[in-house]
Scaffold this motif. Structure first.
Motif, PDB file in Angstrom:
ATOM      1  N   GLU A   1      -1.827   7.273   7.736  1.00 41.29           N
ATOM      2  CA  GLU A   1      -2.996   7.294   6.851  1.00 41.29           C
ATOM      3  C   GLU A   1      -3.352   5.885   6.375  1.00 41.29           C
ATOM      4  O   GLU A   1      -4.526   5.505   6.344  1.00 41.29           O
ATOM      5  CB  GLU A   1      -2.721   8.194   5.645  1.00 41.29           C
ATOM      6  CG  GLU A   1      -2.701   9.682   5.959  1.00 41.29           C
ATOM      7  CD  GLU A   1      -2.231  10.510   4.766  1.00 41.29           C
ATOM      8  OE1 GLU A   1      -2.029   9.921   3.672  1.00 41.29           O
ATOM      9  OE2 GLU A   1      -2.057  11.726   4.928  1.00 41.29           O
ATOM     10  N   ILE A   2      -2.343   5.105   6.022  1.00 46.76           N
ATOM     11  CA  ILE A   2      -2.589   3.749   5.531  1.00 46.76           C
ATOM     12  C   ILE A   2      -3.134   2.866   6.639  1.00 46.76           C
ATOM     13  O   ILE A   2      -4.082   2.090   6.434  1.00 46.76           O
ATOM     14  CB  ILE A   2      -1.304   3.167   4.917  1.00 46.76           C
ATOM     15  CG1 ILE A   2      -0.950   3.908   3.629  1.00 46.76           C
ATOM     16  CG2 ILE A   2      -1.457   1.662   4.650  1.00 46.76           C
ATOM     17  CD1 ILE A   2       0.404   3.563   3.053  1.00 46.76           C
TER      18      ILE A   2
ATOM     19  N   ARG B   1       0.831  -1.204   0.000  1.00 43.90           N
ATOM     20  CA  ARG B   1       0.000   0.000   0.000  1.00 43.90           C
ATOM     21  C   ARG B   1       0.869   1.260   0.000  1.00 43.90           C
ATOM     22  O   ARG B   1       0.487   2.279  -0.589  1.00 43.90           O
ATOM     23  CB  ARG B   1      -0.932  -0.003   1.212  1.00 43.90           C
ATOM     24  CG  ARG B   1      -2.105  -0.984   1.096  1.00 43.90           C
ATOM     25  CD  ARG B   1      -2.960  -0.964   2.354  1.00 43.90           C
ATOM     26  NE  ARG B   1      -4.098  -1.851   2.270  1.00 43.90           N
ATOM     27  CZ  ARG B   1      -5.379  -1.464   2.423  1.00 43.90           C
ATOM     28  NH1 ARG B   1      -5.657  -0.197   2.671  1.00 43.90           N
ATOM     29  NH2 ARG B   1      -6.358  -2.341   2.342  1.00 43.90           N
TER      30      ARG B   1
ATOM     31  N   HIS C   1       8.961   5.355   3.734  1.00 40.78           N
ATOM     32  CA  HIS C   1       7.733   6.125   3.679  1.00 40.78           C
ATOM     33  C   HIS C   1       7.840   7.334   4.590  1.00 40.78           C
ATOM     34  O   HIS C   1       8.693   7.389   5.477  1.00 40.78           O
ATOM     35  CB  HIS C   1       6.543   5.254   4.114  1.00 40.78           C
ATOM     36  CG  HIS C   1       6.725   4.676   5.487  1.00 40.78           C
ATOM     37  ND1 HIS C   1       7.244   3.428   5.702  1.00 40.78           N
ATOM     38  CD2 HIS C   1       6.472   5.185   6.722  1.00 40.78           C
ATOM     39  CE1 HIS C   1       7.310   3.192   7.000  1.00 40.78           C
ATOM     40  NE2 HIS C   1       6.854   4.244   7.640  1.00 40.78           N
TER      41      HIS C   1
ATOM     42  N   HIS D   1       0.671   4.195  -2.768  1.00 43.00           N
ATOM     43  CA  HIS D   1       0.521   5.608  -2.414  1.00 43.00           C
ATOM     44  C   HIS D   1       1.465   6.480  -3.233  1.00 43.00           C
ATOM     45  O   HIS D   1       1.072   7.566  -3.692  1.00 43.00           O
ATOM     46  CB  HIS D   1       0.789   5.819  -0.923  1.00 43.00           C
ATOM     47  CG  HIS D   1       0.797   7.265  -0.521  1.00 43.00           C
ATOM     48  ND1 HIS D   1      -0.344   7.942  -0.164  1.00 43.00           N
ATOM     49  CD2 HIS D   1       1.815   8.176  -0.451  1.00 43.00           C
ATOM     50  CE1 HIS D   1      -0.037   9.201   0.114  1.00 43.00           C
ATOM     51  NE2 HIS D   1       1.266   9.371  -0.040  1.00 43.00           N
ATOM     52  N   TYR D   2       2.675   6.020  -3.393  1.00 47.03           N
ATOM     53  CA  TYR D   2       3.671   6.790  -4.137  1.00 47.03           C
ATOM     54  C   TYR D   2       3.670   6.475  -5.636  1.00 47.03           C
ATOM     55  O   TYR D   2       4.570   6.917  -6.358  1.00 47.03           O
ATOM     56  CB  TYR D   2       5.063   6.551  -3.541  1.00 47.03           C
ATOM     57  CG  TYR D   2       5.230   7.133  -2.157  1.00 47.03           C
ATOM     58  CD1 TYR D   2       5.257   8.512  -1.962  1.00 47.03           C
ATOM     59  CD2 TYR D   2       5.347   6.315  -1.043  1.00 47.03           C
ATOM     60  CE1 TYR D   2       5.407   9.054  -0.694  1.00 47.03           C
ATOM     61  CE2 TYR D   2       5.502   6.844   0.239  1.00 47.03           C
ATOM     62  CZ  TYR D   2       5.527   8.213   0.405  1.00 47.03           C
ATOM     63  OH  TYR D   2       5.669   8.749   1.666  1.00 47.03           O
TER      64      TYR D   2
ATOM     65  N   VAL E   1       2.154   9.339   6.028  1.00 48.02           N
ATOM     66  CA  VAL E   1       1.618   8.392   5.045  1.00 48.02           C
ATOM     67  C   VAL E   1       1.345   7.045   5.709  1.00 48.02           C
ATOM     68  O   VAL E   1       0.307   6.412   5.469  1.00 48.02           O
ATOM     69  CB  VAL E   1       2.587   8.243   3.855  1.00 48.02           C
ATOM     70  CG1 VAL E   1       2.189   7.067   2.953  1.00 48.02           C
ATOM     71  CG2 VAL E   1       2.637   9.539   3.055  1.00 48.02           C
TER      72      VAL E   1
END
Length: 525
Positions: free
Chosen positions: A109-110, A84, A102, A88-89, A106
Motif C-alpha cells: 500500500e505504501i 511511512r 511491517h 501507518h501504525y 501495508v
C-alpha cells in the motif's frame, strides 16, 4: 489502386507505436519502485513495468523483518519508506519515527501511494518478451517489447528485477554463481571450507536402510575450498504466519506430499533431542520474528529449514517456464515441510503443538492462497560492469569517490549444497555470515561497460562479486541505489550524456540534499 487496398487491408496488423517516456523502469521490486519514484520526483516522465501482479518485491512479499544492519546508514527515500510504515501504525504516539517491521499488504500500500503521488505510470502483468525484447543501436537502448506486444521507448532504461532479464537481453556482461577466491583475491570466495552456521551440529546419517541417499542430500563431491562454481545460494518463501484465532489458515496437506522427503529432518530432530536432553524448540527450525497484529515473518533457521538447498541452480538462466517450475518446487517443498512439522508422528508432540499454534495469515496474499507472491531470489544474475565491488570494498576500501549511499549488513550467503562429508555424515556447505564495516556504495556499481550500454542502469542486479553481493543485496540498499538511479537519469537526460559520463560529484551532492547518508555516525541514545 489495388496496392492501396492491400495496404489498407494490412494496416490493422501493423505494430502499435511505442509509448514514449523519459525513463522506463523494468521490475517492480522495492528498488524498482524507489527508482521510479526518484525519477518522477526529478520531473521525468516515468513508467514502471512489473511482470507480475504485485509491487514491492520481497519487502511486500513476506520479508517483513527488515535486514537493516546499522540503521544509521539508511537514509533518503529508503528511510522515508520506513518512516511511512511508522506513520501507518501511528507509532509517533510512542515517540517512534521509523518502523522496521511491517505487514506485507501495508508495505505494498505504501509503495503504491508513493508511486501515485509521484505520478508514475504503472504497468502490471507485463513481462518482457522472452526473446528479442530489447532493441538497440550500438550501445544505446531504443525500446523494449513486452510479451503482449506493447513497446516502450525511453531515454534511460533501468533493470530493477531480481533476475536481470532486461540487462541480459541488452547484451550486457554478467555472471552468476560463485567466483573462485583467486579471481578477485577474495578469501571468502568460492566453495567454503568451514560452514559453521545453519549446520548439522550432530551427526546424522544421510543413508536409508538400503544404503541409498535420503531426499534433500546431494551425491556430488565437495570441491576444494575457494573453487568457483555455478551454484546459487538457496531461495525460499518468506512466510507470513498468524497466531490470531480467526486469522489463521491451517497447514494443509499439499498435493503429492511424501513424508519420506523429510526423513532427514526427522532424524535431525531425534538426534538433537538425544544430544540436548529435550525436544528442540520450533524457533530452532524456523526463524520466527514478530510483526504487527499477531503475525510473524518466518525465515530459514538451522540445518534443515525453509531454504530449498540445491533448488535454485537453474533459475538465473532459466526461461519463464523453467522459473515457474522452480517457484512451484519451492512452494511444494515448504508446504510439505510445514505439514510435516504440524502433523507427522515422527515429530514430537511438543514440537507439533508449537507448529499448530501458527497458520498462514488469512488477510495476506489473498490472490495466491495466502502464500507469498514473491519467491526470495537472494541472488541470480550479477552484472560485470565498469566497476565490480568485491570483498575489499566491504572490509578495507570503505570510501569511494562517487558515493551514492552506504551498506552495513554482514556478508550473508545461504547454503548452496547439502552433501556427505568424509566421515559419512550429512553437512551443509556455502553459508557465509561475516561481519563488515559500514561502507560507501559507489555510483559505478550500477553502470554497464560503456561499450555495451550507455543508457541503462541496474539498481538490483548490479556489478558485484558473490561475496560483495551477499551484503549489498539487502532491500534497504536496493532502495538506496534505486534513488540514486533516478537522480542519475535526470542528470544524464538534462546534459545529453551517457550514464557513465555524468558528474558523480553533482550526483552525490544532490543525493545528500535528499537525505542520503555517506558517513556512519553511531547513534548514542
Amino acid at each position: 489502386m489495388r496496392a492501396f487496398l492491400l495496404l489498407l487491408s494490412f494496416a490493422p496488423y501493423a505494430p502499435a507505436a511505442a509509448q514514449n517516456f523519459d525513463v522506463v523502469v523494468y521490475g517492480g521490486t522495492a528498488g524498482g519502485v524507489i527508482a521510479a519514484v526518484s525519477a518522477a520526483r526529478e520531473g521525468l516522465k516515468t513508467a514502471l513495468i512489473e511482470p507480475g501482479a504485485h509491487l514491492g518485491g520481497m519487502v511486500s512479499g513476506g520479508l517483513s523483518d527488515t535486514d537493516y544492519g546499522k540503521k544509521e546508514v539508511i537514509g533518503g527515500y529508503a528511510l522515508e519508506f520506513y518512516a511511512r510504515v511508522a506513520r501507518h501504525y501511528q507509532l509517533s504516539r510512542f515517540g517512534v519515527p521509523v518502523a522496521w517491521y511491517h505487514e506485507p499488504h501495508v508495505a505494498e500500500e505504501i509503495f503504491r501511494q508513493m508511486l501515485q503521488e509521484a505520478h508514475v505510470s504503472v504497468f502490471e502483468n507485463h513481462p518482457l518478451r522472452e526473446k528479442n525484447g530489447v532493441r538497440k543501436e550500438g550501445a544505446v537502448l531504443l525500446e523494449i517489447e513486452l510479451d503482449n506486444g506493447d513497446r516502450f521507448a525511453a531515454g534511460i532504461f533501468m533493470d530493477s528485477g531480481y533476475e536481470g532479464d532486461l540487462m541480459a537481453q541488452a547484451g550486457v556482461s554478467y555472471t552468476y554463481g560463485r567466483e573462485g577466491s583467486a579471481q578477485y583475491g577474495e578469501p571468502l570466495a568460492g566453495v567454503r571450507g568451514q560452514t559453521p552456521y545453519h549446520q548439522f551440529l550432530v551427526n546424522v546419517s544421510p543413508y536409508d536402510d538400503r544404503g541409498r541417499l535420503l531426499p534433500e542430500v546431494s551425491a556430488e563431491k565437495l570441491l576444494p575450498p575457494g573453487s568457483p562454481d555455478k551454484k546459487v545460494q538457496s531461495y525460499n518463501f518468506r512466510m507470513c504466519f498468524s497466531e490470531v484465532p480467526g486469522n489463521e489458515v491451517k497447514f494443509a496437506r499439499p498435493e503429492g506430499y511424501d513424508p519420506h522427503r523429510y526423513e532427514l529432518l526427522a532424524r535431525l530432530i531425534a538426534a538433537r533431542t538425544q544430544a540436548e536432553g529435550r525436544v528442540p524448540a520450533l524457533n530452532t527450525f524456523l526463524k520466527i520474528d514478530p510483526t504487527p497484529n499477531g503475525k510473524a515473518d518466518i525465515n530459514n533457521q538451522g540445518a534443515f529449514s525453509t531454504d530449498y538447498i540445491g533448488g535454485s541452480y537453474d533459475y538465473p538462466e532459466g526461461d519463464y517456464r523453467t522459473r515457474a517450475r522452480i517457484w512451484k518446487a519451492h512452494r511444494d517443498y515448504q508446504a510439505g515441510l510445514f505439514y510435516f512439522l504440524a502433523n507427522d508422528p515422527k515429530v514430537p508432540e511438543a514440537l507439533r503443538r508449537e507448529m499448530n499454534h501458527w497458520g498462514l495469515a488469512r488477510d495476506e496474499f489473498a490472490d495466491t492462497g495466502h502464500w507469498p507472491n514473491q519467491l526470495y531470489i537472494r541472488e541470480a544474475r550479477r552484472m560485470i560492469g565498469e566497476y565490480v565491488m568485491t570483498q575489499k570494498d566491504l572490509q578495507t576500501d570503505l570510501t569511494k569517490p562517487d558515493p551514492i549511499g552506504m551498506g552495513s549488513y554482514n556478508s550473508d550467503s545461504h547454503n548452496l549444497e547439502r552433501i556427505v562429508d568424509s566421515g559419512g555424515f550429512v553437512r551443509n556447505e556455502g553459508d557465509m555470515q561475516v561481519a563488515v564495516q559500514p561502507y560507501q556504495i559507489p555510483y559505478r556499481v550500477m553502470l554497464p561497460k560503456r561499450t555495451e550500454a550507455r543508457n541503462l542502469l541496474t539498481p538490483v542486479c548490479f556489478s558485484a562479486s558473490h561475496v560483495a553481493y551477499s551484503s549489498l543485496r539487502m532491500e534497504p540498499q536496493y532502495m538506496i541505489i534505486g534513488q540514486a538511479a533516478g537522480v542519475a537519469a535526470k542528470l544524464a537526460i538534462s546534459n545529453h550524456q551517457a550514464v557513465q559520463e555524468i558528474d558523480a560529484a553533482e550526483l552525490s551532492a544532490r543525493l545528500k540534499k535528499q537525505g542520503a547518508i555517506f558517513e556512519y555516525i553511531p547513534h548514542n541514545p
